[in-house]
Design an enzyme around this catalytic site. Structure first.
Site, PDB file in Angstrom:
ATOM      1  N   SER A   1      34.820  42.569  50.095  1.00  0.00           N
ATOM      2  CA  SER A   1      36.246  42.539  49.622  1.00  0.00           C
ATOM      3  C   SER A   1      36.062  42.310  48.053  1.00  0.00           C
ATOM      4  CB  SER A   1      37.278  41.865  50.382  1.00  0.00           C
ATOM      5  OG  SER A   1      36.873  40.436  50.184  1.00  0.00           O
TER       6      SER A   1
ATOM      7  N   THR B   1      40.452  38.475  49.185  1.00  0.00           N
ATOM      8  CA  THR B   1      40.293  38.269  47.603  1.00  0.00           C
ATOM      9  C   THR B   1      39.758  36.986  47.582  1.00  0.00           C
ATOM     10  OG1 THR B   1      42.446  39.554  47.038  1.00  0.00           O
ATOM     11  CG2 THR B   1      41.421  37.910  45.523  1.00  0.00           C
TER      12      THR B   1
ATOM     13  N   THR C   1      38.989  40.625  43.072  1.00  0.00           N
ATOM     14  CA  THR C   1      39.139  41.696  44.262  1.00  0.00           C
ATOM     15  C   THR C   1      38.514  42.795  44.004  1.00  0.00           C
ATOM     16  OG1 THR C   1      40.475  42.323  46.054  1.00  0.00           O
ATOM     17  CG2 THR C   1      41.315  42.237  44.032  1.00  0.00           C
TER      18      THR C   1
ATOM     19  N   ARG D   1      46.541  51.936  42.161  1.00  0.00           N
ATOM     20  CA  ARG D   1      47.016  50.707  42.941  1.00  0.00           C
ATOM     21  C   ARG D   1      46.712  49.444  42.313  1.00  0.00           C
ATOM     22  NH1 ARG D   1      45.601  46.081  46.021  1.00  0.00           N
ATOM     23  NH2 ARG D   1      47.560  45.555  47.312  1.00  0.00           N
TER      24      ARG D   1
ATOM     25  N   GLY E   1      47.187  45.395  42.890  1.00  0.00           N
ATOM     26  CA  GLY E   1      48.059  44.453  43.843  1.00  0.00           C
ATOM     27  C   GLY E   1      48.387  43.090  43.370  1.00  0.00           C
TER      28      GLY E   1
ATOM     29  N   THR F   1      46.035  35.141  48.698  1.00  0.00           N
ATOM     30  CA  THR F   1      45.126  36.054  49.276  1.00  0.00           C
ATOM     31  C   THR F   1      46.012  36.762  50.547  1.00  0.00           C
ATOM     32  OG1 THR F   1      43.290  36.732  50.272  1.00  0.00           O
ATOM     33  CG2 THR F   1      44.210  34.539  51.242  1.00  0.00           C
ATOM     34  N   GLY F   2      45.649  38.041  50.674  1.00  0.00           N
ATOM     35  CA  GLY F   2      46.565  38.808  51.711  1.00  0.00           C
ATOM     36  C   GLY F   2      47.149  40.021  51.390  1.00  0.00           C
TER      37      GLY F   2
END
Length: 344
Positions: free
Chosen positions: A69, A204, A222, A232, A234, A255-256
């Site tokens: 990731s 991340t 990440t 995209r 984040g 993170t998430g």
């Protein structure tokens, strides 16, 4: 004279007892990415700055391809390309360097640091960020690997499932694009109930480093959400969302599901709660609860540390995600420790 000596000893003891115990320096990061923690710690042990520690620690995760990731060779987008997001923040100066949709450059956190050090800007994106990196001497490299190529081809063979489209034709839940917008569509359900994406497609590394003097720095790196729509960005590279540092108070990192979490600036919010006097664990919990009011089942976690070395974490309970693992290394501990918090 004896009274002054007694007071001096008493004050020293206060600094080294539970609640006031000196645990600095401190490194804390999301997930069980222990090699990243160790790398950051070595920088602090050798007298390096908290900013250097965060950069080197996150860079280690990029090299290790932590959980697939972080760094090259993971999370291909809809075109099969891996792109990277990263940011770094200096809690003394409040300066930030960030990059997003970075292509062909493996050391994303290094490029973010270069934005901070060698430009008057805060955030560079896309192809222009890559050109900036190359001008700074970063090596042009292919970020695709056999593994990331396999992930992409398997996704295509599964009719591009899952993906991040909605309110389009053809039906994005059944087939690949290209897509066109549906005219006059009814309001869609919240993203957290409709987007059945693998939880670990959002991992991340977020890191907080505090040196012996209480100087705070934070950073993230990440490769974003797996099968994301190209372009995209984040929460990870956004100051206040992915991480936030203020040496007068502390730092936080998240993170998430970044598409949800970035709307609430959770890292900034957690630091502000600590500024108001909350302990780090409580600040993290309150930050998570704030997001849950709008998205009760969202996937995410926050780590927090204040400038005296107290730390904590919190996470939101989601299907398949009831505990959050994070890593800590502090004064008095010889090896990184994996800690776990139950989600709320």
């Amino acid at each position: 004279m004896r009274i002054l000596l007694f007071l001096s000893l008493w004050l020293t003891l206060i600094l080294y007892i539970p609640g006031g115990e000196s645990v600095l320096p401190l490194v804390i990061n999301t997930w069980a990415f222990q090699s990243a923690t160790e790398t950051a710690w070595k920088v602090l042990e050798q007298g390096g700055s908290s900013l250097d520690a965060v950069e080197k620690g996150c860079a280690q995760c990029e090299i290790d391809q932590c959980d697939g990731s972080v760094g090259y060779g993971g999370s291909p987008d809809e075109m099969g390309e891996t792109t990277l997001d990263a940011m770094i923040m200096d809690g003394n100066t409040m300066n930030v360097g960030a990059v997003a949709d970075l292509r062909r450059i493996k050391n994303a956190i290094g490029v973010a640091r270069a934005v901070l050090d060698y430009s008057k800007h805060t955030f560079l994106v896309g192809e222009s960020a890559s050109l900036f990196a190359e001008s700074m001497g970063f090596l042009h490299e292919d970020l695709t690997t056999v593994k990331s190529r396999s992930i992409y081809l398997n996704w295509l063979n599964q009719n591009c499932q899952p993906n991040y489209w909605r309110n389009v034709v053809p039906d994005a839940s059944k087939s690949c694009g290209p897509y066109k917008p549906v005219k006059g569509f009814k309001e869609w359900k919240n993203l957290h109930t409709e987007n059945k994406v693998n939880l670990h497609s959002h991992d991340t590394i977020g890191m907080i480093a505090v040196d012996e003097a209480g100087n705070v720095a934070t950073g993230t790196s990440t490769n974003g959400a797996t099968h994301k729509i190209p372009g995209r960005v984040g929460d990870s590279p956004i100051a206040g969302a992915g991480s936030y540092a203020d040496s007068t108070t502390g730092g936080a990192a998240a993170t998430g599901n970044g598409d949800l979490m970035m709307r609430f600036l959770p890292s900034y919010q957690a630091v502000e709660y600590m500024r108001l006097g909350m302990e780090p664990s409580k600040a993290c919990e309150k930050t998570i609860s704030r997001i849950q009011k709008h998205f009760p089942a969202f996937f995410g976690a926050v780590i927090c540390a204040n400038n005296s070395g107290s730390y904590g974490a919190a996470c939101s309970k989601a299907p398949g995600f009831t505990q959050f693992h994070f890593t800590v290394l502090k004064k008095g501990i010889s090896r990184p420790q994996n800690e776990v918090v139950n989600c709320i």
